[in-house]
Design a protein around this motif. Structure first.
Motif, PDB file in Angstrom:
ATOM      1  N   HIS A 155       0.824  -1.212   0.000  1.00 15.19           N
ATOM      2  CA  HIS A 155       0.000   0.000   0.000  1.00 15.19           C
ATOM      3  C   HIS A 155       0.856   1.258   0.000  1.00 15.19           C
ATOM      4  CE1 HIS A 155      -4.031  -1.751   0.511  1.00 15.19           C
ATOM      5  NE2 HIS A 155      -3.313  -2.782   0.907  1.00 15.19           N
ATOM      6  N   ALA A 156       1.919   1.254   0.782  1.00 14.73           N
ATOM      7  CA  ALA A 156       2.776   2.430   0.859  1.00 14.73           C
ATOM      8  C   ALA A 156       3.405   2.747  -0.495  1.00 14.73           C
ATOM      9  CB  ALA A 156       3.861   2.218   1.916  1.00 14.73           C
ATOM     10  N   VAL A 157       3.912   1.729  -1.169  1.00 17.51           N
ATOM     11  CA  VAL A 157       4.512   1.927  -2.497  1.00 17.51           C
ATOM     12  C   VAL A 157       3.475   2.464  -3.471  1.00 17.51           C
ATOM     13  CG1 VAL A 157       5.451   0.703  -4.503  1.00 17.51           C
ATOM     14  CG2 VAL A 157       6.388   0.271  -2.218  1.00 17.51           C
ATOM     15  N   ALA A 158       2.279   1.857  -3.491  1.00  9.99           N
ATOM     16  CA  ALA A 158       1.221   2.312  -4.393  1.00  9.99           C
ATOM     17  C   ALA A 158       0.845   3.762  -4.120  1.00  9.99           C
ATOM     18  CB  ALA A 158      -0.006   1.412  -4.254  1.00  9.99           C
ATOM     19  N   SER A 159       0.751   4.133  -2.845  1.00 15.02           N
ATOM     20  CA  SER A 159       0.359   5.497  -2.486  1.00 15.02           C
ATOM     21  C   SER A 159       1.421   6.520  -2.865  1.00 15.02           C
ATOM     22  CB  SER A 159       0.060   5.571  -0.984  1.00 15.02           C
ATOM     23  OG  SER A 159      -1.051   4.753  -0.655  1.00 15.02           O
ATOM     24  N   ILE A 160       2.693   6.132  -2.815  1.00 18.91           N
ATOM     25  CA  ILE A 160       3.770   7.026  -3.243  1.00 18.91           C
ATOM     26  C   ILE A 160       3.718   7.249  -4.755  1.00 18.91           C
ATOM     27  CG2 ILE A 160       6.280   7.271  -3.433  1.00 18.91           C
ATOM     28  CD1 ILE A 160       6.399   5.530  -0.813  1.00 18.91           C
ATOM     29  N   ILE A 161       3.557   6.167  -5.502  1.00 17.50           N
ATOM     30  CA  ILE A 161       3.491   6.291  -6.961  1.00 17.50           C
ATOM     31  C   ILE A 161       2.276   7.124  -7.366  1.00 17.50           C
ATOM     32  CG2 ILE A 161       3.246   5.022  -9.130  1.00 17.50           C
ATOM     33  CD1 ILE A 161       4.811   2.724  -7.837  1.00 17.50           C
ATOM     34  N   LEU A 162       1.149   6.931  -6.687  1.00 21.01           N
ATOM     35  CA  LEU A 162      -0.043   7.725  -6.980  1.00 21.01           C
ATOM     36  C   LEU A 162       0.167   9.193  -6.627  1.00 21.01           C
ATOM     37  CD1 LEU A 162      -2.771   5.204  -5.808  1.00 21.01           C
ATOM     38  CD2 LEU A 162      -2.492   6.093  -8.138  1.00 21.01           C
ATOM     39  N   ALA A 163       0.888   9.475  -5.556  1.00 25.78           N
ATOM     40  CA  ALA A 163       1.217  10.868  -5.224  1.00 25.78           C
ATOM     41  C   ALA A 163       2.052  11.486  -6.331  1.00 25.78           C
ATOM     42  CB  ALA A 163       1.960  10.932  -3.892  1.00 25.78           C
ATOM     43  N   HIS A 164       2.965  10.680  -6.903  1.00 31.01           N
ATOM     44  CA  HIS A 164       3.763  11.163  -8.024  1.00 31.01           C
ATOM     45  C   HIS A 164       2.865  11.429  -9.231  1.00 31.01           C
ATOM     46  CE1 HIS A 164       7.380  10.469 -10.927  1.00 31.01           C
ATOM     47  NE2 HIS A 164       7.214  11.740 -10.664  1.00 31.01           N
ATOM     48  N   SER A 165       1.950  10.524  -9.501  1.00 32.11           N
ATOM     49  CA  SER A 165       1.038  10.708 -10.631  1.00 32.11           C
ATOM     50  C   SER A 165       0.172  11.951 -10.435  1.00 32.11           C
ATOM     51  CB  SER A 165       0.157   9.471 -10.817  1.00 32.11           C
ATOM     52  OG  SER A 165       0.944   8.341 -11.148  1.00 32.11           O
ATOM     53  N   PHE A 166      -0.247  12.190  -9.191  1.00 31.22           N
ATOM     54  CA  PHE A 166      -1.028  13.402  -8.897  1.00 31.22           C
ATOM     55  C   PHE A 166      -0.209  14.652  -9.189  1.00 31.22           C
ATOM     56  CE2 PHE A 166      -1.592  16.860  -5.846  1.00 31.22           C
ATOM     57  CZ  PHE A 166      -2.889  17.257  -6.144  1.00 31.22           C
ATOM     58  N   ILE A 167       1.010  14.696  -8.690  1.00 34.62           N
ATOM     59  CA  ILE A 167       1.813  15.909  -8.850  1.00 34.62           C
ATOM     60  C   ILE A 167       2.231  16.105 -10.307  1.00 34.62           C
ATOM     61  CG2 ILE A 167       4.232  15.176  -8.470  1.00 34.62           C
ATOM     62  CD1 ILE A 167       4.340  17.351  -6.251  1.00 34.62           C
ATOM     63  N   LEU A 168       2.406  15.008 -11.049  1.00 36.98           N
ATOM     64  CA  LEU A 168       2.707  15.115 -12.473  1.00 36.98           C
ATOM     65  C   LEU A 168       1.544  15.728 -13.248  1.00 36.98           C
ATOM     66  CD1 LEU A 168       4.465  11.686 -13.133  1.00 36.98           C
ATOM     67  CD2 LEU A 168       5.505  13.933 -13.475  1.00 36.98           C
ATOM     68  N   SER A 169       0.337  15.562 -12.734  1.00 35.30           N
ATOM     69  CA  SER A 169      -0.846  16.096 -13.419  1.00 35.30           C
ATOM     70  C   SER A 169      -1.062  17.584 -13.163  1.00 35.30           C
ATOM     71  CB  SER A 169      -2.099  15.327 -12.974  1.00 35.30           C
ATOM     72  OG  SER A 169      -2.495  15.716 -11.656  1.00 35.30           O
ATOM     73  N   ARG A 170      -0.342  18.146 -12.194  1.00 30.10           N
ATOM     74  CA  ARG A 170      -0.516  19.564 -11.870  1.00 30.10           C
ATOM     75  C   ARG A 170       0.025  20.438 -12.997  1.00 30.10           C
ATOM     76  NH1 ARG A 170      -4.220  20.458  -8.960  1.00 30.10           N
ATOM     77  NH2 ARG A 170      -3.356  22.502  -8.479  1.00 30.10           N
ATOM     78  N   PRO A 171      -0.722  21.432 -13.441  1.00 27.69           N
ATOM     79  CA  PRO A 171      -0.270  22.269 -14.556  1.00 27.69           C
ATOM     80  C   PRO A 171       0.991  23.060 -14.257  1.00 27.69           C
ATOM     81  CG  PRO A 171      -2.258  23.173 -13.534  1.00 27.69           C
ATOM     82  CD  PRO A 171      -2.075  21.802 -12.966  1.00 27.69           C
ATOM     83  N   GLU A 172       1.254  23.324 -12.970  1.00 26.43           N
ATOM     84  CA  GLU A 172       2.428  24.117 -12.600  1.00 26.43           C
ATOM     85  C   GLU A 172       3.696  23.280 -12.427  1.00 26.43           C
ATOM     86  OE1 GLU A 172       0.214  23.144  -8.721  1.00 26.43           O
ATOM     87  OE2 GLU A 172      -0.252  23.595 -10.817  1.00 26.43           O
ATOM     88  N   VAL A 173       3.590  21.968 -12.609  1.00 26.52           N
ATOM     89  CA  VAL A 173       4.733  21.073 -12.399  1.00 26.52           C
ATOM     90  C   VAL A 173       5.351  20.674 -13.741  1.00 26.52           C
ATOM     91  CG1 VAL A 173       5.393  18.738 -11.648  1.00 26.52           C
ATOM     92  CG2 VAL A 173       3.974  20.181 -10.171  1.00 26.52           C
ATOM     93  N   ASP A 174       6.678  20.761 -13.807  1.00 29.92           N
ATOM     94  CA  ASP A 174       7.427  20.284 -14.966  1.00 29.92           C
ATOM     95  C   ASP A 174       7.619  18.779 -14.821  1.00 29.92           C
ATOM     96  OD1 ASP A 174       9.276  19.597 -16.922  1.00 29.92           O
ATOM     97  OD2 ASP A 174      10.551  21.335 -16.597  1.00 29.92           O
ATOM     98  N   ALA A 175       6.948  18.013 -15.652  1.00 31.38           N
ATOM     99  CA  ALA A 175       6.959  16.554 -15.530  1.00 31.38           C
ATOM    100  C   ALA A 175       8.324  15.937 -15.792  1.00 31.38           C
ATOM    101  CB  ALA A 175       5.932  15.946 -16.483  1.00 31.38           C
TER     102      ALA A 175
END
Length: 413
Positions: free
Chosen positions: A166-186
């Protein structure tokens, strides 16, 4: 009742909207074709459904959907901010980003996010123990950080109920969330974690190649050789101990790592012994890596996010900054010990640390040290042989920015 509950979940996760219109950056799964991976990396590459809990503060809070636990959907609490939010202004700037992973007994640290936002990064820190920002159980929470959830639950037969999954999945999902932010350089995202968070960082660095840099602090692989974690693993039946190591030990995933890696640990850390740390550092072969084995470094969350080397390392990878010094492997002759180095900022000081103590625990091992000579022209650190029988050793050097690194750990096998 079930229909009302389902509608409530739909409201929570869809009311904010999911599709940001930004390109979805997928994890490269082809490299795992011959390996058995528990996580659905293709699915985890998608930004999770989420809702803002606080959408107006300089450090905002949210809850996002994660993988199911014991057959039920889960949510994860997180803090998020960026330089614009912190300063209360709106620009069209594009920021590098960092995902922050706490260790055992930790939480989503608001001040950790604030620190990185002040340093110029979009930052997210999630709670991996099923809590909200006040430390209370989160509605629809995943597993807490208990001994049972980390170890003994594996003996119930479902690998996907183990906390690490669960911890690994939640970290990767946090990364996916932040990658989707318009202000973030992917193309400029980073990862760092402390203790158990460092352990998780090692796993995620092997799984999620969308990160450009990762810094595990303390954490490493070969948990069955740990002074602290070897015991709970040995208390499992042999079958489940082997299964835990095959699915949840970082040594399985680090050979796949693509992000640039900086390993930070103390030479006398109770939880992470330098012997498995030495083996862990040697695992990644297809990425740039460096190490900072810090003499007598204390173990803790604030001690783990304090090293300035973390930011300098990230800056060198994602912002074109001057790289950290790099010290080569130790060489020994009958009369001297030396190592080559490369340092754009020059080296200000260097010391040699060594030990012949093979009977003490890692935390109680006796070390000695002496000043080393820096030859800037030859790019070499050296000192006279202090003890021909030393079993463990490393050089520790500091450049003119006060940035420190070490040589890879020397172990006489």
């Amino acid at each position: 009742m079930i229909r009302v509950y389902s509608l409530f979940l739909l409201f929570i996760f869809v009311s904010c909207g999911i599709n940001t219109g930004k390109k979805i950056h997928k994890i490269d799964v082809d490299k795992f074709q011959d390996s058995e991976i528990l996580w659905n990396l293709d699915s985890l590459s998608n930004s999770p459904a989420f809702s803002w809990i606080d959408s107006t503060s300089s450090v905002r809070s949210l809850a996002y959907e994660s993988v199911s636990f014991e057959g039920k959907p889960t949510r994860v609490f997180a803090y998020y901010s960026n330089p614009d939010l912190l300063q209360g202004k709106e620009t069209e700037n594009s920021f590098p980003a960092v995902v922050l992973v706490h260790g055992g007994g930790g939480k989503a640290f608001k001040e950790w996010v604030e620190k990185w936002a002040a340093d110029g990064y979009a930052a997210i820190a999630m709670d991996l123990g099923g809590k909200d920002g006040s430390g209370k159980p989160l509605f629809m929470a995943g597993p807490d950080q208990t001994h049972e959830n980390k170890f003994t639950i594996i003996q119930k037969g479902d690998l996907k109920n183990v906390w690490s999954y669960h911890a690994v999945a939640s970290i990767i999902l946090a990364h996916s969330f932040i990658l989707s932010r318009p202000e973030v350089d992917a193309e400029r995202t980073c990862l760092t974690g402390i203790s158990w968070g460092g352990y998780l960082t090692c796993i995620v660095a092997g799984l999620d190649d969308r990160f450009k840099a990762a810094v595990p602090v303390y954490g490493c692989g070969y948990y069955d050789e740990s002074d602290a974690f070897g015991k709970p693993l040995s208390e499992l039946t042999p079958f489940y101990e082997k299964q835990w190591m095959e699915y949840f030990d970082p040594s399985v995933y680090l050979p796949f790592a693509k992000p640039a890696l900086l390993f930070i640990d103390g030479n006398k850390d109770y939880f992470y012994n330098i012997v498995p740390y030495y083996k862990t550092y040697n695992l990644p072969e297809n990425c740039h890596k460096n190490i900072c084995l810090t003499p007598n470094m204390r173990h803790g969350h604030r001690e783990g996010w304090r090293p300035i080397e973390i930011r300098y390392f990230f800056e060198s990878v994602v912002n074109g900054g001057v790289p950290l010094p790099k010290i080569e492997e130790l060489k020994r002759t009958q009369s001297s010990v030396s190592a080559g180095f490369n340092s754009f900022a020059g080296l200000r000081s260097a010391r040699f640390y060594y030990s012949s103590d093979t009977t003490s625990t890692n935390a109680n091992r006796v070390w000695f040290d002496l000043a080393a000579t820096i030859n800037q022209d030859k790019r070499e650190i050296s000192c006279d042989m202090p003890d021909a029988d030393f079993k463990y050793a490393f050089f520790y050097a500091t450049d003119n920015r006060e940035v420190s690194v070490s040589s890879p750990i020397y172990i006489k096998l």
